[in-house]
Design a protein around this motif. Structure first.
Motif, mmCIF file in Angstrom:
data_model
loop_
_atom_site.group_PDB
_atom_site.id
_atom_site.type_symbol
_atom_site.label_atom_id
_atom_site.label_comp_id
_atom_site.label_asym_id
_atom_site.label_seq_id
_atom_site.Cartn_x
_atom_site.Cartn_y
_atom_site.Cartn_z
ATOM 1 N N ASN A 12 0.842 -1.196 0.000
ATOM 2 C CA ASN A 12 0.000 0.000 0.000
ATOM 3 C C ASN A 12 0.876 1.245 0.000
ATOM 4 O O ASN A 12 1.888 1.313 0.711
ATOM 5 C CB ASN A 12 -0.920 0.016 1.229
ATOM 6 N N SER A 13 0.474 2.210 -0.820
ATOM 7 C CA SER A 13 1.211 3.456 -0.942
ATOM 8 C C SER A 13 0.301 4.611 -0.570
ATOM 9 O O SER A 13 -0.902 4.600 -0.874
ATOM 10 C CB SER A 13 1.724 3.634 -2.383
ATOM 11 N N LEU A 14 0.854 5.598 0.129
ATOM 12 C CA LEU A 14 0.083 6.755 0.552
ATOM 13 C C LEU A 14 0.774 8.017 0.069
ATOM 14 O O LEU A 14 1.987 8.166 0.196
ATOM 15 C CB LEU A 14 -0.029 6.789 2.084
ATOM 16 N N GLY A 15 -0.007 8.920 -0.511
ATOM 17 C CA GLY A 15 0.556 10.181 -0.972
ATOM 18 C C GLY A 15 -0.518 11.225 -1.123
ATOM 19 O O GLY A 15 -1.648 11.062 -0.642
ATOM 20 N N SER A 16 -0.174 12.300 -1.781
ATOM 21 C CA SER A 16 -1.088 13.416 -1.966
ATOM 22 C C SER A 16 -1.223 13.721 -3.447
ATOM 23 O O SER A 16 -0.464 13.225 -4.282
ATOM 24 C CB SER A 16 -0.568 14.654 -1.220
ATOM 25 N N ILE B 247 -9.321 16.108 -13.012
ATOM 26 C CA ILE B 247 -7.929 15.889 -13.396
ATOM 27 C C ILE B 247 -7.063 16.161 -12.174
ATOM 28 O O ILE B 247 -7.113 17.240 -11.587
ATOM 29 C CB ILE B 247 -7.508 16.812 -14.553
ATOM 30 N N VAL B 248 -6.273 15.164 -11.770
ATOM 31 C CA VAL B 248 -5.436 15.263 -10.569
ATOM 32 C C VAL B 248 -3.987 14.995 -10.953
ATOM 33 O O VAL B 248 -3.701 14.081 -11.729
ATOM 34 C CB VAL B 248 -5.893 14.254 -9.494
ATOM 35 N N VAL B 249 -3.076 15.781 -10.397
ATOM 36 C CA VAL B 249 -1.648 15.534 -10.607
ATOM 37 C C VAL B 249 -1.037 15.051 -9.299
ATOM 38 O O VAL B 249 -1.389 15.500 -8.212
ATOM 39 C CB VAL B 249 -0.925 16.810 -11.111
ATOM 40 N N SER B 250 -0.119 14.079 -9.412
ATOM 41 C CA SER B 250 0.598 13.558 -8.254
ATOM 42 C C SER B 250 1.973 13.121 -8.720
ATOM 43 O O SER B 250 2.366 13.368 -9.869
ATOM 44 C CB SER B 250 -0.162 12.391 -7.622
ATOM 45 N N ASN B 251 2.720 12.494 -7.830
ATOM 46 C CA ASN B 251 4.030 11.951 -8.192
ATOM 47 C C ASN B 251 3.896 10.548 -8.769
ATOM 48 O O ASN B 251 3.038 9.765 -8.348
ATOM 49 C CB ASN B 251 4.949 11.895 -6.977
ATOM 50 N N TYR B 252 4.788 10.227 -9.694
ATOM 51 C CA TYR B 252 4.825 8.886 -10.277
ATOM 52 C C TYR B 252 5.052 7.838 -9.194
ATOM 53 O O TYR B 252 4.412 6.784 -9.192
ATOM 54 C CB TYR B 252 5.930 8.822 -11.331
ATOM 55 N N HIS B 253 5.956 8.126 -8.259
ATOM 56 C CA HIS B 253 6.299 7.101 -7.269
ATOM 57 C C HIS B 253 5.161 6.831 -6.283
ATOM 58 O O HIS B 253 5.203 5.849 -5.550
ATOM 59 C CB HIS B 253 7.589 7.468 -6.522
ATOM 60 N N VAL B 254 4.137 7.682 -6.275
ATOM 61 C CA VAL B 254 2.977 7.440 -5.420
ATOM 62 C C VAL B 254 2.052 6.384 -6.031
ATOM 63 O O VAL B 254 1.488 5.557 -5.320
ATOM 64 C CB VAL B 254 2.204 8.753 -5.174
ATOM 65 N N SER C 95 4.358 13.828 -0.691
ATOM 66 C CA SER C 95 4.646 13.650 -2.120
ATOM 67 C C SER C 95 3.379 13.799 -2.950
ATOM 68 O O SER C 95 2.370 13.154 -2.684
ATOM 69 C CB SER C 95 5.248 12.267 -2.366
ATOM 70 N N GLY C 96 3.456 14.638 -3.954
ATOM 71 C CA GLY C 96 2.310 14.885 -4.816
ATOM 72 C C GLY C 96 1.435 16.018 -4.340
ATOM 73 O O GLY C 96 0.481 16.405 -5.025
ATOM 74 N N GLY C 97 1.733 16.577 -3.172
ATOM 75 C CA GLY C 97 0.942 17.667 -2.635
ATOM 76 C C GLY C 97 1.282 19.002 -3.273
ATOM 77 O O GLY C 97 2.165 19.113 -4.133
ATOM 78 N N ALA C 98 0.588 20.038 -2.818
ATOM 79 C CA ALA C 98 0.680 21.356 -3.461
ATOM 80 C C ALA C 98 1.692 22.250 -2.769
ATOM 81 O O ALA C 98 1.783 22.280 -1.546
ATOM 82 C CB ALA C 98 -0.687 22.023 -3.450
ATOM 83 N N LEU C 99 2.433 22.997 -3.565
ATOM 84 C CA LEU C 99 3.219 24.129 -3.095
ATOM 85 C C LEU C 99 2.582 25.361 -3.720
ATOM 86 O O LEU C 99 2.608 25.522 -4.944
ATOM 87 C CB LEU C 99 4.682 24.004 -3.514
ATOM 88 N N ILE C 100 1.971 26.208 -2.899
ATOM 89 C CA ILE C 100 1.217 27.345 -3.409
ATOM 90 C C ILE C 100 1.834 28.653 -2.930
ATOM 91 O O ILE C 100 2.538 28.703 -1.921
ATOM 92 C CB ILE C 100 -0.268 27.286 -2.981
ATOM 93 N N ASP C 101 1.542 29.731 -3.685
ATOM 94 C CA ASP C 101 2.005 31.056 -3.291
ATOM 95 C C ASP C 101 0.923 31.758 -2.477
ATOM 96 O O ASP C 101 -0.126 31.174 -2.175
ATOM 97 C CB ASP C 101 2.412 31.877 -4.523
ATOM 98 N N VAL C 102 1.144 33.017 -2.122
ATOM 99 C CA VAL C 102 0.205 33.726 -1.258
ATOM 100 C C VAL C 102 -1.063 34.159 -1.996
ATOM 101 O O VAL C 102 -1.973 34.720 -1.380
ATOM 102 C CB VAL C 102 0.872 34.949 -0.610
#
Length: 460
Positions: A83-87, A96-103, A208-215
């Motif tokens: 089982n793998s857990l990510g964001s 449409i969702v974007v995540s990491n390949y390794h997730v 992993s796969g989560g968001a980095l957002i600006d202000v």
């Protein structure tokens, strides 16, 4: 509300004409914090649960460092569930969702849980291991909250950012920091290659796969990697820039089955101070071309060995990963402007982005049971094969793409170029099949491996 937050933080970022630089003026501004920003952005960040079923074998030699390779594939077959857990981040109202390949890599079942506890089945529509990105489609989703992609080329060091994800599976968590570096290309642990935004916002396993957002609440990157000796965040995290994510979404919506990158058809090296002096450059910058394939779009645009490339569309490039990134976000079929320096004189030249040509035909074949190496796969070398197998630009002939079970035991490796078999020169894939169908009592194979000559001899 976002304008109030900008004023409170005293920042002037993407919209300097609208933001006013001053300190907070009231207790309400001080206490506001990031709450409105998180409230708006968090619903677009999801948790991803992936189930992976692998086929393994219970072998008495599994723990033996010597015999386990000889008895690989032997023993009692047994399925194992991982089982793998990510964001992930929602980028459109229809799921449409974007995540990491390794997730989600090789997942047989994917469930996505949104911030309001709804769950959806999901399928991977486009994934790429090298970029460590995957695009998912949620089944039956509609009217979902989603984030807007920002032009990541306009991100600056020092900007405030938030990282949103599900670290360690404890639930959705928000951490804050700044952009602490750009154009990072190495030194991190985890999947993915290339060009990253560096942040000191704490990122941990599960982010992993989560968001980095600006202000402003716009997505500037997908959290992907950390630099760590302990496995936890040490204040150095890496995010995949939003411009690359946009290219993935574009190709996924166009129905591509695999991610397509433009082909440079060149080799080069960063310009250091010694090289800059010998080339007559004032500063050590750019990439000097050391090799060019005849079919390279750069060769056709007039570039030659010894030229220095310093910019792509006005943005500096000082390493191969940076240049690959710039070409990739431009996209196949588009044109980018490259600044070339020759004899100390800069010139801007337009180059059209193309995929690696599959000419001459690769003629791939896999040998059958009537040959001495069943399962061996070979292909005729062309630019597409050179790119896929990572061969030198000057490579010619036939290359091993998969040695097969018996070939691997015999010492063959993917990327080996077959020069001759039993002293008969090999130039086409059919020559390999013919030579290995009835080779006699002895088999001799002359190979090129990483530029070195290798000779293997077997008694049949």
């Amino acid at each position: 509300m976002f304008r109030i937050l900008l004023i409170m933080l005293g920042l002037s970022l993407t919209q300097p004409a609208l933001a006013e630089t001053r300190v907070p003026q009231s207790q309400s501004e001080i206490s506001l914090g990031f709450a409105p920003l998180v409230k708006a952005a968090a619903p677009a960040v999801v948790n991803i649960y992936a189930k992976i079923v692998t086929q393994g074998y219970d072998s008495p030699f599994a723990g033996d460092p010597f015999f386990r390779d000889f008895f690989k594939g032997f023993g009692t077959p047994r399925q194992r569930v991982q089982n793998s857990l990510g964001s992930g981040v929602i980028l459109s109202s229809d799921g449409i969702v974007v995540s990491n390949y390794h997730v989600v890599a090789e997942a047989t079942e994917i469930r996505v849980a949104t911030n309001d506890r709804k769950e959806y089945d999901a399928k991977v529509v486009l994934a790429d291991k090298a970029a460590d990105l995957a695009i998912l489609q949620l089944q039956g989703a509609q009217d979902l909250p989603h984030l807007t992609l920002r032009n990541s080329d306009r991100v600056e060091v020092g900007e405030l950012v938030l990282a949103i994800g599900n670290p360690f599976g404890v639930g959705q968590t928000v951490s804050s920091g700044i952009v602490s570096g750009l154009a990072r290309t190495g030194g991190a642990s985890g999947g993915g290659l290339g060009y990253f935004i560096q942040t000191d916002a704490p990122i941990n396993p599960g982010n992993s796969g989560g968001a980095l957002i600006d202000v402003n609440g716009d997505l500037i990157g997908i959290n992907s990697r950390i630099l760590s000796r302990s496995g936890g965040s040490n204040g150095i995290g890496f995010a995949i820039p939003a411009n690359l994510v946009a290219q993935f979404v574009k190709q996924a919506q166009a129905g591509e089955q695999s991610f397509q990158r433009p082909w440079a058809g060149m080799a080069g090296q960063p310009v250091d101070s010694d090289l800059a002096h010998s080339l007559g450059l004032d500063l050590p910058e750019g990439i000097v071309i050391s090799d060019l394939h005849p079919d390279s779009p750069f060769a056709k645009a007039g570039f030659r060995v010894g030229d220095v490339i310093t910019q792509v569309d006005g943005l500096p490039v000082n390493s191969a990963p940076e240049m690959v990134f710039r070409m990739t976000v431009t996209g196949i079929g588009e044109t980018a402007k490259f600044t070339r320096v020759r004899d100390g004189q800069p010139e801007e030249i337009a180059v059209r982005m193309i995929p690696a040509p599959n000419k001459p035909a690769a003629e791939p074949i896999t040998l059958g049971d009537k040959t001495v190496l069943p399962g061996l796969s070979v292909a005729r070398i062309n630019p597409a094969v050179i790119t896929r197998v990572d061969l030198p630009l000057s490579a010619e002939g036939v290359v091993i793409t998969d040695p097969g079970r018996y070939g691997a035991r015999a010492g063959l490796r993917p990327g080996d170029v077959i020069v001759s078999i039993n002293d008969v020169a090999i130039s086409r894939t059919g020559d390999v099949k013919k030579a290995l169908t009835d080779p006699g009592r002895w088999l001799k194979m002359d190979l090129l491996r990483h530029g070195q000559q290798v000779s293997l001899r077997f008694r049949l």
